[in-house]
Design an enzyme around this catalytic site. Structure first.
Site, PDB file in Angstrom:
ATOM      1  N   CYS A   1       0.982 -35.926  30.011  1.00  0.00           N
ATOM      2  CA  CYS A   1       0.604 -35.749  31.376  1.00  0.00           C
ATOM      3  C   CYS A   1       0.051 -36.834  32.134  1.00  0.00           C
ATOM      4  CB  CYS A   1       0.143 -34.179  31.454  1.00  0.00           C
ATOM      5  SG  CYS A   1      -0.014 -33.880  33.179  1.00  0.00           S
TER       6      CYS A   1
ATOM      7  N   GLU B   1       6.367 -18.888  55.263  1.00  0.00           N
ATOM      8  CA  GLU B   1       6.556 -17.580  55.951  1.00  0.00           C
ATOM      9  C   GLU B   1       7.800 -17.111  55.556  1.00  0.00           C
ATOM     10  OE1 GLU B   1       6.730 -17.430  60.036  1.00  0.00           O
ATOM     11  OE2 GLU B   1       6.907 -19.639  60.382  1.00  0.00           O
TER      12      GLU B   1
ATOM     13  N   LYS C   1       3.807 -40.086  37.446  1.00  0.00           N
ATOM     14  CA  LYS C   1       5.018 -39.989  37.957  1.00  0.00           C
ATOM     15  C   LYS C   1       4.621 -39.337  39.426  1.00  0.00           C
ATOM     16  CE  LYS C   1       6.605 -36.188  37.691  1.00  0.00           C
ATOM     17  NZ  LYS C   1       7.007 -34.940  36.900  1.00  0.00           N
TER      18      LYS C   1
ATOM     19  N   GLY D   1      16.161 -35.746  27.502  1.00  0.00           N
ATOM     20  CA  GLY D   1      15.574 -34.972  26.903  1.00  0.00           C
ATOM     21  C   GLY D   1      14.535 -35.449  25.903  1.00  0.00           C
TER      22      GLY D   1
ATOM     23  N   GLY E   1      -3.089 -29.912  25.674  1.00  0.00           N
ATOM     24  CA  GLY E   1      -3.439 -28.821  24.677  1.00  0.00           C
ATOM     25  C   GLY E   1      -4.453 -28.959  23.970  1.00  0.00           C
TER      26      GLY E   1
ATOM     27  N   GLU F   1      13.777 -36.849  39.426  1.00  0.00           N
ATOM     28  CA  GLU F   1      12.354 -37.230  40.155  1.00  0.00           C
ATOM     29  C   GLU F   1      12.497 -38.700  40.031  1.00  0.00           C
ATOM     30  OE1 GLU F   1       9.684 -33.760  38.735  1.00  0.00           O
ATOM     31  OE2 GLU F   1       9.809 -35.196  37.289  1.00  0.00           O
TER      32      GLU F   1
ATOM     33  N   CYS G   1       3.349 -36.512  34.172  1.00  0.00           N
ATOM     34  CA  CYS G   1       3.208 -35.887  35.443  1.00  0.00           C
ATOM     35  C   CYS G   1       2.259 -36.493  36.243  1.00  0.00           C
ATOM     36  CB  CYS G   1       2.968 -34.456  35.367  1.00  0.00           C
ATOM     37  SG  CYS G   1       1.891 -33.834  33.832  1.00  0.00           S
TER      38      CYS G   1
ATOM     39  N   HIS H   1       2.222 -18.538  60.377  1.00  0.00           N
ATOM     40  CA  HIS H   1       3.028 -19.269  61.247  1.00  0.00           C
ATOM     41  C   HIS H   1       2.537 -20.254  62.230  1.00  0.00           C
ATOM     42  CE1 HIS H   1       6.783 -19.427  64.230  1.00  0.00           C
ATOM     43  NE2 HIS H   1       5.907 -19.575  65.215  1.00  0.00           N
TER      44      HIS H   1
ATOM     45  N   TYR I   1      14.878 -32.435  35.166  1.00  0.00           N
ATOM     46  CA  TYR I   1      13.941 -32.794  36.318  1.00  0.00           C
ATOM     47  C   TYR I   1      13.228 -34.188  36.189  1.00  0.00           C
ATOM     48  CZ  TYR I   1      10.154 -32.048  32.845  1.00  0.00           C
ATOM     49  OH  TYR I   1       9.225 -32.203  31.926  1.00  0.00           O
TER      50      TYR I   1
END
Length: 451
Positions: A43, A440, A51, A261, A16, A181, A48, A435, A177
């Site tokens: 990040c 799909e 990781k 957390g 940010g 992970e 992220c 497909h 999460y």
């Protein structure tokens, strides 16, 4: 020229803060950004990106097993934790360098050190003070640890990315999460993993069907998930740690990692002394444009504790710069945000869960498909995939889309556009399927589930 040293002083060079700095500078603002650790933030440096690299590494064990069904003889394999961490660190160094280069090319002055707020227009870094017309707080969040005897012997996701040795046996505490992970990461690399969660089911806040299916798949991959279970004490031993659980039993493991957390990193930042209002958990209170109650101080990203996601922080930082320096008032939207969980199998989700949709709209239709991905038919894996659409009956709009299975994180990005655009189920149905693919399924589900 104003009487201030800078037009904008940004505290924190994460996603940010970097975006806000760069865009503000492009409008001609004199910008400085202070960072106490490394340019790139959570990040890029400890979140992220590293990781996801570890997730990729951990999945090869399954890929090797499945290769035989496709005619490949892989032979004997081995895994080198130290080599992985070294190559991961090299990539993080590269990205860190790119972020520094980006800020430099944008004309942003980078200041090394921890910055604190000393007033509405004053910031201190070390022994030096700087003045700025506007101050942007973008310091992000930090892992929280519970008050448990011996907690100093535990690690968080920060330390897990830099362990000298791969733990042969590890306990991961938490049900969010990050916990699922890392449980998948260590399990895929051959560690024995026990995941403890104090609640009834992992991934609180996600759609219930997705939660149940992920737990089942994780257990099927050998992860020992123990619900309604927590740690009451941690004791250091010669070989690792001994954990005492809520049922009185003990576990001896190499490592215990907490993923319970994260909290805004506003401790000792000086915001209270400058008059900035904070929430009880330390989050900076802001309006829809990132403004605090102090006219010259703003905040974006995880430090505001609105939506703790990197792309959201980037959008907030960009919107702040457009509003304050580009004469283009922009409020970042926080609805219908596509989200991925890089669990194994991965999850993709956007919009409302079934429970939330029922609470908001009342009458809904639920469409679902449970199937075995084509890749697994020859590979032999029993892992299944699942897609789900939630539709508001009154308008036929798709208000939620969820998936668990191969490539779900990639697939949900496109579905996210459709949900954000408030497309109807009829428009999904009118879309030609790609497909053969798992994606799909989102345009082939025709019969609503009996509620």
């Amino acid at each position: 020229m104003s009487d201030f040293d800078f037009d904008l002083f940004v505290i924190g060079a994460g996603s940010g803060g970097v975006r806000a700095s760069r865009i503000a500078s492009s409008f001609g603002a004199r910008v400085a950004v202070a960072e106490e650790y490394r340019i790139g933030g959570t990040c890029v440096i400890r979140g992220c990106v590293p990781k996801k690299l570890l997730v990729y590494a951990s999945h090869f064990s399954e890929d090797f097993e499945n290769a035989e069904g496709y005619g490949w003889s892989v032979g004997e394999t081995s895994f080198d934790w130290k080599k992985l961490i070294a190559t991961k660190d090299k990539e993080i160094d590269r990205l860190n360098g790119l972020y520094i280069q980006t800020l430099g090319n944008a004309g942003v002055e980078m200041i090394d050190g921890r910055a604190t707020v000393e007033g509405p227009n004053t910031v201190r870094v070390g022994e030096k003070t700087y003045t700025a017309g506007k101050i942007l707080v973008a310091v992000g969040g930090w892992p929280t640890m519970p008050d448990v005897p011996g907690i100093e012997h535990a690690i968080t996701s920060n330390e897990a990315l830099h362990l000298d040795e791969q733990p042969k046996r590890i306990v991961v505490v938490g049900g969010g999460y990050i916990a699922v992970e890392f449980a998948g990461i260590f399990s895929g690399m051959g560690s024995e993993v026990i995941q403890l969660y104090r609640g009834e089911q992992i991934l609180r806040g996600f759609d219930d069907d997705i939660r149940v299916r992920l737990a089942k798949e994780m257990v099927g991959k050998g992860i020992d998930i123990r619900l309604n279970t927590n740690i009451t004490a941690i004791e250091k031993t010669a070989d690792g740690v001994r954990l005492t659980l809520t049922d009185g039993s003990t576990l001896d493991v190499d490592q215990v990692m907490y993923a319970t957390g994260r909290a805004p990193k506003t401790d000792d930042l000086g915001l209270e002394s400058a008059g900035v209002e904070l929430a009880p958990n330390g989050a900076v209170k802001v309006d829809a444009y990132g403004r605090t109650n102090i006219e010259s101080i703003f905040a974006v990203g995880d430090v505001t504790d609105r939506v703790q996601l990197t792309p959201v922080a980037i959008k907030e930082g960009h919107a702040f710069a457009l509003t304050e320096f580009g004469n283009m008032p922009t409020s970042p939207e926080h609805d219908a945000i596509p989200t991925a969980v890089f669990s194994q199998p991965p999850i993709g989700t956007v919009g409302l869960s079934e429970a939330d949709a029922k609470a908001k709209y009342g009458d809904i239709d639920v469409f679902e498909s449970d199937f075995r991905p084509m890749k697994h038919t020859l590979g032999g894996s029993g892992e299944r995939a699942y897609t789900k659409l939630i539709v508001d009956k009154a308008t036929d709009k798709v208000v939620g889309a969820h998936m668990i299975g191969l490539d779900s994180a990639e697939i949900i990005q496109g579905i996210g556009i459709a949900v954000k655009a408030e497309l109807t189920k009829a428009q999904f149905d009118a879309t030609v399927a790609v497909h053969p693919s798992s994606a799909e399924e989102f345009v082939l589900m025709r019969t609503p589930r009996n509620s």
